[in-house]
Design a protein around this motif. Structure first.
Motif, mmCIF file in Angstrom:
data_model
loop_
_atom_site.group_PDB
_atom_site.id
_atom_site.type_symbol
_atom_site.label_atom_id
_atom_site.label_comp_id
_atom_site.label_asym_id
_atom_site.label_seq_id
_atom_site.Cartn_x
_atom_site.Cartn_y
_atom_site.Cartn_z
ATOM 1 N N ARG A 176 0.787 -1.203 -0.003
ATOM 2 C CA ARG A 176 -0.085 0.189 0.012
ATOM 3 C C ARG A 176 0.853 1.194 -0.073
ATOM 4 O O ARG A 176 0.481 2.252 -0.648
ATOM 5 C CB ARG A 176 -1.072 -0.038 1.283
ATOM 6 N N ALA A 177 1.812 1.202 0.795
ATOM 7 C CA ALA A 177 2.797 2.214 0.900
ATOM 8 C C ALA A 177 3.587 2.569 -0.531
ATOM 9 O O ALA A 177 3.623 3.936 -0.854
ATOM 10 C CB ALA A 177 3.969 2.426 1.819
ATOM 11 N N GLU A 178 3.924 1.530 -0.976
ATOM 12 C CA GLU A 178 4.736 1.788 -2.383
ATOM 13 C C GLU A 178 3.698 2.180 -3.508
ATOM 14 O O GLU A 178 4.357 2.819 -4.390
ATOM 15 C CB GLU A 178 5.337 0.432 -2.752
ATOM 16 N N VAL A 179 2.496 1.704 -3.449
ATOM 17 C CA VAL A 179 1.731 2.043 -4.764
ATOM 18 C C VAL A 179 0.957 3.468 -4.771
ATOM 19 O O VAL A 179 0.309 3.781 -5.401
ATOM 20 C CB VAL A 179 0.551 0.867 -5.136
ATOM 21 N N GLN A 180 0.958 3.829 -3.357
ATOM 22 C CA GLN A 180 0.397 5.283 -3.055
ATOM 23 C C GLN A 180 1.115 6.374 -2.760
ATOM 24 O O GLN A 180 0.788 7.293 -1.927
ATOM 25 C CB GLN A 180 -0.949 5.097 -2.035
ATOM 26 N N ALA A 221 3.188 9.953 -3.178
ATOM 27 C CA ALA A 221 3.128 11.353 -3.825
ATOM 28 C C ALA A 221 3.863 11.219 -5.255
ATOM 29 O O ALA A 221 4.772 10.549 -5.222
ATOM 30 C CB ALA A 221 3.572 12.626 -3.003
ATOM 31 N N PRO A 222 3.450 11.863 -6.345
ATOM 32 C CA PRO A 222 4.319 11.991 -7.445
ATOM 33 C C PRO A 222 5.511 12.018 -7.290
ATOM 34 O O PRO A 222 5.967 13.041 -6.603
ATOM 35 C CB PRO A 222 3.429 12.964 -8.479
ATOM 36 N N GLY A 223 6.657 11.094 -7.732
ATOM 37 C CA GLY A 223 7.939 11.389 -7.714
ATOM 38 C C GLY A 223 8.525 11.004 -6.531
ATOM 39 O O GLY A 223 9.632 11.148 -6.295
ATOM 40 N N GLU A 224 7.617 10.668 -5.631
ATOM 41 C CA GLU A 224 8.257 10.246 -4.070
ATOM 42 C C GLU A 224 8.658 8.682 -4.114
ATOM 43 O O GLU A 224 7.810 8.018 -4.374
ATOM 44 C CB GLU A 224 7.291 10.934 -3.146
ATOM 45 N N VAL A 225 9.530 8.522 -3.456
ATOM 46 C CA VAL A 225 10.126 7.039 -3.385
ATOM 47 C C VAL A 225 9.367 6.777 -1.908
ATOM 48 O O VAL A 225 9.746 7.673 -0.870
ATOM 49 C CB VAL A 225 11.554 6.834 -3.089
ATOM 50 N N ASP A 257 15.691 13.460 3.268
ATOM 51 C CA ASP A 257 15.705 13.372 1.947
ATOM 52 C C ASP A 257 14.391 12.412 1.177
ATOM 53 O O ASP A 257 14.150 12.574 -0.012
ATOM 54 C CB ASP A 257 17.059 12.695 1.341
ATOM 55 N N HIS A 258 13.807 11.342 2.128
ATOM 56 C CA HIS A 258 12.832 10.635 1.408
ATOM 57 C C HIS A 258 11.823 10.446 2.505
ATOM 58 O O HIS A 258 11.551 9.247 3.089
ATOM 59 C CB HIS A 258 13.541 9.464 0.944
ATOM 60 N N PRO A 259 11.046 11.328 2.852
ATOM 61 C CA PRO A 259 10.135 11.335 4.123
ATOM 62 C C PRO A 259 8.950 10.213 3.673
ATOM 63 O O PRO A 259 8.370 9.958 4.779
ATOM 64 C CB PRO A 259 9.599 12.716 3.983
ATOM 65 N N GLY A 260 8.792 9.840 2.422
ATOM 66 C CA GLY A 260 8.008 8.739 2.273
ATOM 67 C C GLY A 260 8.356 7.405 2.647
ATOM 68 O O GLY A 260 7.548 6.559 2.644
ATOM 69 N N ILE A 261 9.525 7.267 3.079
ATOM 70 C CA ILE A 261 10.024 6.088 3.625
ATOM 71 C C ILE A 261 9.861 5.821 5.034
ATOM 72 O O ILE A 261 10.414 6.831 5.736
ATOM 73 C CB ILE A 261 11.277 5.795 3.333
ATOM 74 N N GLU A 262 9.292 4.782 5.735
ATOM 75 C CA GLU A 262 9.283 4.448 6.929
ATOM 76 C C GLU A 262 10.306 3.200 7.370
ATOM 77 O O GLU A 262 10.374 2.242 6.847
ATOM 78 C CB GLU A 262 7.951 3.762 7.232
ATOM 79 N N PRO A 313 12.130 0.306 -5.048
ATOM 80 C CA PRO A 313 13.100 1.545 -4.749
ATOM 81 C C PRO A 313 13.367 2.209 -3.304
ATOM 82 O O PRO A 313 14.289 2.398 -3.329
ATOM 83 C CB PRO A 313 11.981 2.569 -5.472
ATOM 84 N N GLY A 314 12.490 1.837 -2.430
ATOM 85 C CA GLY A 314 12.758 2.240 -0.994
ATOM 86 C C GLY A 314 13.919 1.451 -0.535
ATOM 87 O O GLY A 314 14.949 1.996 -0.058
ATOM 88 N N VAL A 315 14.373 0.146 -0.858
ATOM 89 C CA VAL A 315 15.199 -0.517 -0.173
ATOM 90 C C VAL A 315 16.496 -0.029 -0.900
ATOM 91 O O VAL A 315 17.413 0.009 -0.467
ATOM 92 C CB VAL A 315 14.947 -2.128 -0.574
ATOM 93 N N GLU A 316 16.523 0.198 -2.285
ATOM 94 C CA GLU A 316 17.760 0.801 -3.069
ATOM 95 C C GLU A 316 18.183 1.955 -2.526
ATOM 96 O O GLU A 316 19.211 2.308 -2.176
ATOM 97 C CB GLU A 316 17.324 0.886 -4.582
#
Length: 317
Positions: free
Chosen positions: A79-83, A85-89, A116-121, A280-283
């Motif tokens: 769910r976190a990966e497919v939703q 914000a545009p351009g956000e990892v 740098d990547h606030p969308g990553i938990e 992408p988040g893992v990378e």
């Protein structure tokens, strides 16, 4: 079997009470009881024992709870990966850190990812190398630091650094970073060691064999913290990586010196699974962890460590 049933059994197992689970799930108690009973009827087994201390998973229940927890985690990650914000990892990334490296790496890693990547938990787990490798094999980690591991058919291992092991003693012993201690000298003292079978203990035992030196082991533990506490209490010397005792030496509570004759080194590697797609988040997190390790070595925060270059593993190019 549906998601609501999985959430019910995991929550009841965690809190040990249907009433408390219902509160956390924002349901009435009969609804939670019905979800568990429906799943038990479908599977043909009892998932919980009703005891005086609350609800306790049966053997079958423990298996289902473990699998359900992993399934729910994967759904949460998807769910976190497919939703994003545009351009956000975005997504959930679970990272394993060696216990000895956590004080040095955890905070700057979290700070950099949050900036740098606030969308990553980020979810950080610390342990010794053997436990971390098991968690990676079980699918509970996305990437981890380990030591003395080569790539295998199921794992990619990227060498990052080599660090020397140190003899560690109470401060009055006067060990110094610029004066190495021969292994035979260290072995002449009572020793507090990692438990047999521990990867660090295997390195120390191999060094003892090369030095043809018997060790007087007075205590064994699987905790680096306990090793240091026993040394502070005067029970003997120990052997640890430099990163594990840098702050203690700086404070003057312990003294330490690199081992020699033979030198003893461990190799720090970043390990990821080979199977499946690398999110992408893992990378992103893997690259940042590599950066943090490199920075710590270059600025001298990682005692006696040396960088090792290598090609990035699959999925991290």
């Amino acid at each position: 079997m549906d998601v609501k049933q999985l959430k019910a059994i995991v929550t009841v197992a965690e809190v040990g009470s249907v009433t408390r689970a219902a509160e956390l799930l924002h349901l009435v108690q009969p609804a939670v009881t019905r979800q568990i009973r429906t799943l038990e009827q479908e599977l043909g087994v009892e998932l919980f024992e009703r005891t005086g201390q609350g609800m306790r998973p049966t053997g079958a229940g423990a298996i289902m709870v473990d699998r359900a927890r992993r399934a729910l985690n994967e759904l949460e990650r998807a769910r976190a990966e497919v939703q994003p914000a545009p351009g956000e990892v975005a997504g959930i990334v679970t990272v394993g850190l060696l216990e000895s490296t956590s004080d040095l790496l955890a905070e700057p890693l979290v700070t950099a990812i949050a900036r740098d990547h606030p969308g990553i938990e980020l979810r950080l787990m610390t342990a010794y190398s053997g436990h971390l490798q098991q968690w990676l094999d079980d699918g509970d980690l996305d990437l981890t630091l380990l030591y003395n591991l080569s790539s295998t058919p199921s794992l990619n291992a990227l060498p990052l650094a080599r660090e020397r092991l140190w003899a560690v003693a109470p401060a009055p012993a006067g060990l110094r970073a610029d004066r190495s201690v021969p292994f035979t000298e260290a072995a002449g003292h009572p020793l507090v060691m990692p438990t047999s079978g521990h990867a660090l203990r295997s390195l120390i035992d191999a060094a003892a064999a090369r030095a043809e030196s018997a060790m007087n082991v007075v205590a064994q533990t699987n905790s680096m913290h306990v090793q240091k506490r026993l040394v502070l209490a005067g029970h003997g010397w120990t052997v640890l990586p430099g990163i594990g005792i840098a702050e203690d030496v700086a404070r003057g509570t312990l003294s330490a010196a690199p081992l020699s004759e033979p030198d003893v080194w461990r190799s720090i590697v970043l390990v990821t699974p080979r199977a499946g797609r690398t999110p992408p988040g893992v990378e992103v997190v893997a690259r940042e962890l590599i950066h943090q390790v490199n920075s710590a070595v270059i600025r001298g925060s990682w005692p006696s460590a040396r960088l090792r270059g290598a090609e990035a593993p699959a999925g991290l190019e």
